[in-house]
Design a protein around this motif. Structure first.
Motif, PDB file in Angstrom:
ATOM      1  N   ARG A 266     -58.776  97.917   6.069  1.00 52.48           N
ATOM      2  CA  ARG A 266     -59.366  96.587   6.229  1.00 52.48           C
ATOM      3  C   ARG A 266     -59.924  96.062   4.906  1.00 52.48           C
ATOM      4  O   ARG A 266     -59.690  94.910   4.516  1.00 52.48           O
ATOM      5  CB  ARG A 266     -60.469  96.628   7.285  1.00 52.48           C
ATOM      6  N   LYS A 267     -60.660  96.918   4.207  1.00 51.95           N
ATOM      7  CA  LYS A 267     -61.231  96.503   2.929  1.00 51.95           C
ATOM      8  C   LYS A 267     -60.131  96.205   1.910  1.00 51.95           C
ATOM      9  O   LYS A 267     -60.219  95.236   1.154  1.00 51.95           O
ATOM     10  CB  LYS A 267     -62.153  97.596   2.397  1.00 51.95           C
ATOM     11  N   ALA A 268     -59.094  97.054   1.919  1.00 53.57           N
ATOM     12  CA  ALA A 268     -57.997  96.825   0.982  1.00 53.57           C
ATOM     13  C   ALA A 268     -57.295  95.505   1.295  1.00 53.57           C
ATOM     14  O   ALA A 268     -56.884  94.761   0.384  1.00 53.57           O
ATOM     15  CB  ALA A 268     -57.005  97.979   1.049  1.00 53.57           C
ATOM     16  N   ALA A 269     -57.183  95.208   2.605  1.00 52.61           N
ATOM     17  CA  ALA A 269     -56.536  93.956   2.992  1.00 52.61           C
ATOM     18  C   ALA A 269     -57.350  92.754   2.556  1.00 52.61           C
ATOM     19  O   ALA A 269     -56.796  91.737   2.116  1.00 52.61           O
ATOM     20  CB  ALA A 269     -56.324  93.941   4.503  1.00 52.61           C
ATOM     21  N   GLU A 270     -58.661  92.875   2.690  1.00 52.22           N
ATOM     22  CA  GLU A 270     -59.522  91.761   2.279  1.00 52.22           C
ATOM     23  C   GLU A 270     -59.425  91.519   0.778  1.00 52.22           C
ATOM     24  O   GLU A 270     -59.384  90.368   0.309  1.00 52.22           O
ATOM     25  CB  GLU A 270     -60.974  92.052   2.662  1.00 52.22           C
ATOM     26  N   GLU A 271     -59.373  92.615   0.025  1.00 54.58           N
ATOM     27  CA  GLU A 271     -59.291  92.496  -1.435  1.00 54.58           C
ATOM     28  C   GLU A 271     -57.974  91.859  -1.876  1.00 54.58           C
ATOM     29  O   GLU A 271     -57.891  91.193  -2.903  1.00 54.58           O
ATOM     30  CB  GLU A 271     -59.436  93.871  -2.078  1.00 54.58           C
ATOM     31  N   LYS A 272     -56.931  92.131  -1.067  1.00 56.03           N
ATOM     32  CA  LYS A 272     -55.613  91.630  -1.453  1.00 56.03           C
ATOM     33  C   LYS A 272     -55.246  90.315  -0.761  1.00 56.03           C
ATOM     34  O   LYS A 272     -54.135  89.800  -0.934  1.00 56.03           O
ATOM     35  CB  LYS A 272     -54.534  92.671  -1.098  1.00 56.03           C
ATOM     36  N   LYS A 273     -56.166  89.791   0.034  1.00 55.26           N
ATOM     37  CA  LYS A 273     -55.818  88.664   0.893  1.00 55.26           C
ATOM     38  C   LYS A 273     -55.323  87.455   0.084  1.00 55.26           C
ATOM     39  O   LYS A 273     -54.280  86.865   0.390  1.00 55.26           O
ATOM     40  CB  LYS A 273     -57.026  88.271   1.736  1.00 55.26           C
ATOM     41  N   LYS A 274     -56.052  87.133  -0.936  1.00 55.81           N
ATOM     42  CA  LYS A 274     -55.649  85.973  -1.731  1.00 55.81           C
ATOM     43  C   LYS A 274     -54.320  86.224  -2.416  1.00 55.81           C
ATOM     44  O   LYS A 274     -53.446  85.349  -2.463  1.00 55.81           O
ATOM     45  CB  LYS A 274     -56.730  85.648  -2.754  1.00 55.81           C
ATOM     46  N   ARG A 275     -54.167  87.445  -2.962  1.00 55.60           N
ATOM     47  CA  ARG A 275     -52.933  87.762  -3.663  1.00 55.60           C
ATOM     48  C   ARG A 275     -51.737  87.749  -2.707  1.00 55.60           C
ATOM     49  O   ARG A 275     -50.651  87.275  -3.055  1.00 55.60           O
ATOM     50  CB  ARG A 275     -53.055  89.134  -4.335  1.00 55.60           C
ATOM     51  N   GLU A 276     -51.953  88.264  -1.454  1.00 59.68           N
ATOM     52  CA  GLU A 276     -50.882  88.273  -0.466  1.00 59.68           C
ATOM     53  C   GLU A 276     -50.538  86.858  -0.047  1.00 59.68           C
ATOM     54  O   GLU A 276     -49.366  86.528   0.183  1.00 59.68           O
ATOM     55  CB  GLU A 276     -51.296  89.103   0.767  1.00 59.68           C
ATOM     56  N   ALA A 277     -51.565  85.997   0.055  1.00 61.44           N
ATOM     57  CA  ALA A 277     -51.306  84.597   0.432  1.00 61.44           C
ATOM     58  C   ALA A 277     -50.450  83.931  -0.638  1.00 61.44           C
ATOM     59  O   ALA A 277     -49.501  83.182  -0.332  1.00 61.44           O
ATOM     60  CB  ALA A 277     -52.624  83.845   0.607  1.00 61.44           C
TER      61      ALA A 277
END
Length: 435
Positions: A266-277
């Motif tokens: 979950r934390k990794a996803a939050e950190e990468k959220k902008k980059r994934e978007a």
């Protein structure tokens, strides 16, 4: 067993600490896999111990039955021994009675022997008298030597008396000797019969005593073996209890590890959220479509691909086999290359071709303490690797028609726990996603 438990716990501690230190997808996957392997080993150990306990219980029941049988045989031998001892007592009483009879018979024999001896003496004297008179007695000379008729009558009467006495002595002597031989033979026969009977009974009793002793020794051995089996069973039950406790500890560690991995993901996803978007926007631009990647829904789950819903979960007429068959997922049809996204945050647990599924990705999720595995099949391409942490809505592959497929589409499954075959722990994906 205690040493083994401590060793297993140390392995778990090392695996968990390694995951915390490195905090990488492969470390997370290895830690959870190690725990699952150890749990499987413990389950096998539990089954083995249970099997050994049942086998030991069967041996205990068999031994108990043998002991009961032998104890019944010992009881029967005791009865035979008592009957034999009673017979021996009867024979000893007969021998005692016969001894009394023998004493009386010995007295009679002694008297008879005295009579025979007396007659032998008389006969010897008669023989000597005959020998002195010339070797024989001429009864005619005795009669002719009479001086008168009266003297003749006296001499005749004396001769008859003497001859009758000789005949009587000889007859009695013969009868007494025969009687002596008969009584002696009867005595010897009776004594021999009693001694034979006594010897047979004593031999029988000795044989029965030996059998009883042998049976008693066997019972001792069986009871010793029974005690050992009971001790082994108690030890195995103690070991099984320890394995149960260890199984509970490992289960708790697995749950904690899954929660920890879910939190890390979950934390990794939050950190990468902008980059994934940004990545999704780039891919959309590259594909010339702004609708190929579905909009990410709020909550824990999102739709795995854009397209047309063509087949639901449950029994259906199979498009290839042409007969009713269970469909363990849902189908979303779209053109080849349409992006497929992870339906929830998780860790990639499989990314490779798989049987009739064609190219497959599996993502293991830990949501609210519940482990769920999602499966994406018939893909034209795979864009992630095993152990990689992915976030909800992250691009992981593309729709295709690999494996058994009649056209490009995404076959999507959800399983409670881990994927162990399409029918194992399968649930309707529409429980989690909205189309």
């Amino acid at each position: 067993m205690r040493k083994q438990s401590k060793w297993v716990l140390r392995i778990f501690a090392v695996a968990a600490s390694g995951a915390l230190l490195f905090n990488t997808p492969s470390a997370l996957a290895n830690s959870l896999n190690d725990l699952k392997k150890e749990q499987q080993n413990i389950q096998e150990k539990k089954s083995s111990i249970q099997s050994n306990i049942k086998e030991t219980e069967t041996k205990i029941d068999t031994n108990e039955s043998k002991i009961d049988q032998i104890m019944a045989q010992i009881q029967a031998l005791d009865n035979e021994i008592m009957a034999t001892e009673k017979s021996i007592s009867a024979v000893l009483s007969e021998i005692e009675q016969t001894t009394t009879e023998i004493e009386a018979l010995n007295a009679s024999i002694a008297e008879l022997e005295q009579k025979i001896a007396d007659r032998d003496k008389l006969l010897k004297e008669r023989i000597r008298a005959v020998q002195v008179s010339g070797g024989s007695v001429n009864y005619l000379d005795v009669l002719l030597g009479a001086n008168s008729f009266v003297d003749f009558i006296d001499r005749f009467s004396a001769v008859n008396t003497l001859m009758e006495a000789d005949r009587k002595i000889l007859k009695e002597q013969a009868e007494d000797k025969a009687k002596l031989e008969e009584q002696t033979a009867s005595l010897e026969k009776k004594l021999q019969e009693q001694e034979d009977s006594k010897a047979q009974l004593l031999s029988l009793k000795a044989n029965l005593d030996n059998q009883k002793s042998s049976k008693g020794t066997l019972v001792d051995q069986l009871e010793a073996e029974q005690a050992k089996l009971l001790e082994d069973k108690e030890q195995m039950e103690t070991e099984y209890e320890e394995v149960l406790n260890l199984d509970k500890e490992i289960q708790d560690k697995i749950v904690a590890e899954q929660k920890r991995q879910a939190e890390i993901a979950r934390k990794a996803a939050e950190e990468k959220k902008k980059r994934e978007a940004a990545e999704r926007q780039r891919q959309q631009a590259a594909s010339g479509s702004t609708t190929s990647i579905p909009e990410v829904s709020s909550g824990n789950w999102t739709k795995p691909a854009s397209g047309r819903f063509t087949s639901g979960y449950g029994y259906r007429m199979h498009p290839i086999y042409g007969k009713g068959k269970m469909h363990y997922g849902i189908d979303i049809a779209n053109s080849t290359g349409t992006p497929v996204v992870s339906a929830a945050d998780g860790v990639v647990s499989y990314a490779s071709p798989l049987s009739t599924y064609g190219n497959v990705i599996m993502v293991t999720h830990s949501i609210d303490g519940q482990t769920i595995t999602s499966l994406y099949a018939h893909l034209s391409s795979i864009k992630v690797s095993v152990g990689q942490v992915v976030s909800k809505g992250q691009h992981i592959g593309a729709i295709g028609t690999t494996g058994n497929s009649t056209g490009p589409h995404l076959h999507f499954e959800t399983h409670l726990g881990y994927w162990e075959g399409m029918a194992s722990n399968s649930v309707n994906p529409l429980r989690y996603i909205s189309l």
